[in-house]
Design an enzyme around this catalytic site. Structure first.
Site, PDB file in Angstrom:
ATOM      1  N   CYS A 114       0.803  -1.220   0.000  1.00 16.61           N
ATOM      2  CA  CYS A 114       0.000   0.000   0.000  1.00 16.61           C
ATOM      3  C   CYS A 114       0.842   1.279   0.000  1.00 16.61           C
ATOM      4  O   CYS A 114       0.355   2.343  -0.369  1.00 16.61           O
ATOM      5  CB  CYS A 114      -0.957   0.003   1.196  1.00 16.61           C
ATOM      6  SG  CYS A 114      -2.106  -1.383   1.193  1.00 16.61           S
ATOM      7  N   HIS A 250      -3.404   7.345   1.935  1.00 17.49           N
ATOM      8  CA  HIS A 250      -3.792   6.010   1.477  1.00 17.49           C
ATOM      9  C   HIS A 250      -5.205   5.744   1.964  1.00 17.49           C
ATOM     10  O   HIS A 250      -5.527   5.951   3.141  1.00 17.49           O
ATOM     11  CB  HIS A 250      -2.826   4.978   2.041  1.00 17.49           C
ATOM     12  CG  HIS A 250      -3.275   3.567   1.852  1.00 17.49           C
ATOM     13  ND1 HIS A 250      -3.760   3.091   0.644  1.00 17.49           N
ATOM     14  CD2 HIS A 250      -3.325   2.514   2.710  1.00 17.49           C
ATOM     15  CE1 HIS A 250      -4.090   1.824   0.774  1.00 17.49           C
ATOM     16  NE2 HIS A 250      -3.830   1.444   2.027  1.00 17.49           N
ATOM     17  N   ASN A 280     -10.111  -0.114  -0.486  1.00 17.03           N
ATOM     18  CA  ASN A 280      -8.654  -0.068  -0.405  1.00 17.03           C
ATOM     19  C   ASN A 280      -8.078  -0.625  -1.705  1.00 17.03           C
ATOM     20  O   ASN A 280      -8.141  -1.827  -1.951  1.00 17.03           O
ATOM     21  CB  ASN A 280      -8.176  -0.892   0.797  1.00 17.03           C
ATOM     22  CG  ASN A 280      -6.672  -0.828   1.004  1.00 17.03           C
ATOM     23  OD1 ASN A 280      -5.921  -0.417   0.125  1.00 17.03           O
ATOM     24  ND2 ASN A 280      -6.230  -1.244   2.179  1.00 17.03           N
TER      25      ASN A 280
END
Length: 323
Positions: A114, A250, A280
């Protein structure tokens, strides 16, 4: 004269299939209310059968090039941040290079889960500042739906697919915080925490594997480390949280986003939030948010942005950039 790596163009691509929370009610013990209350996610996009990470990355790259008003022949390097490559090798970046008809320069992938896009931006910045490249196409692209354990309600509802891209180019600056472009970066990792977020497959198992996450542990580390890395990068730039126009985080979980903003003492009105629509998307989440934020009219020329992310490794970092 100071050389800065400035954003010339930005773009994104999302697969056509939109998956609302309600679809998961038929396969696991969950509900729309449960997912929203714990993550802030309302829907996400899933890639179609046969649609690969390089396909998504190429579409996002084309959008960024169009926004920049240039074509692929003017790109010196391509960096793709991804944890879901089409193949073990060659890199997704070389596949994008071929798809764009680029036959010069160089291309490679970065794997920091990520945090991948932040790592990719830092590397692109180094290439530009050192004079090895004038224009770098930086892409975050993922098909995380292919790593899901569809019996694990705590993880399968959180992730989505997509891609975002930026064109970075060398510009002359004054060496002050008023310059456009990347002003500071901060990268970190700590392999002691690999077991709280990982995929249980690879060359050691001969399988692709599925994502495994200890959510509470990841949450505990995320807020502390994200706020710390953002402040470190701002300090390096000679700036403070009060100078920030937008945090572009993020997009993992709305509670992490809110907790990080609170620690930085930045109101949520100055945070770009897209997690409700995308879920996500790992390395794709920040460039997706940049592109959507620009489309919404939130991000404007001259704005000061802080991008921060954390992922498996653990790996985390941040970038301070003036748009």
């Amino acid at each position: 004269m100071t050389i800065r790596a400035a954003v010339r163009g930005v773009g994104h691509y999302l697969p056509e299939r939109v998956v609302p929370n309600s679809e998961f009610e038929a396969i696991v013990d969950t509900s729309d209310e449960w997912i929203r209350s714990r993550s802030g996610i309302e829907r996400r996009h899933f890639a179609a059968d046969g649609q690969t990470t390089s396909d998504l990355a190429t579409r996002a790259a084309q959008a960024a090039l169009a926004d920049a008003g240039i074509d692929g022949s003017q790109i010196d390097a391509i960096i793709v941040a991804t944890s879901t490559p089409d193949l073990t090798f060659p890199s997704v970046a070389t596949m994008v290079q071929a798809a764009l008809g680029i036959t010069r320069g160089f291309a490679f992938d970065i794997q920091a889960v990520c945090a991948g896009f932040v790592y990719a931006l830092a590397n692109a910045n180094a290439l530009i500042v050192s004079g090895q490249a004038t224009r770098v196409l930086v892409i975050g692209a993922e098909t995380f739906s292919r790593l899901m354990n569809w019996q694990d309600r705590t993880t399968c509802v959180l992730f989505g697919d997509g891609a975002g891209a930026v064109v970075l180019e060398a510009v002359e600056g004054t060496g002050t915080t008023a310059d456009r472009g990347i002003l500071a970066t901060d990268l970190n990792s700590d392999g002691r925490y690999k077991d709280i977020l990982y995929v249980d497959g690879g060359t050691s198992t001969g399988t692709t594997g599925h994502l495994v996450m200890e959510g509470k542990e990841v949450f505990r580390h995320a807020i502390e480390k994200l706020a710390e890395t953002a402040r470190t990068a701002l300090d390096r730039a000679g700036l403070t949280p009060e100078d920030v126009d937008w945090i572009v985080p993020h997009q993992a979980n709305i509670r992490i986003i809110e907790g990080t903003a609170k620690r930085m003492q930045v109101p949520m009105e100055r945070v770009v939030v897209t997690v409700q629509d995308h879920g996500n998307t790992s390395a794709a989440s920040i460039p997706l948010a940049l592109s959507v934020g620009k489309q919404r009219g939130q991000i404007k020329p001259g704005d000061l942005l802080v991008m921060e992310a954390i992922g498996g490794g653990l790996a985390w970092g941040s970038v301070v950039l003036r748009w």
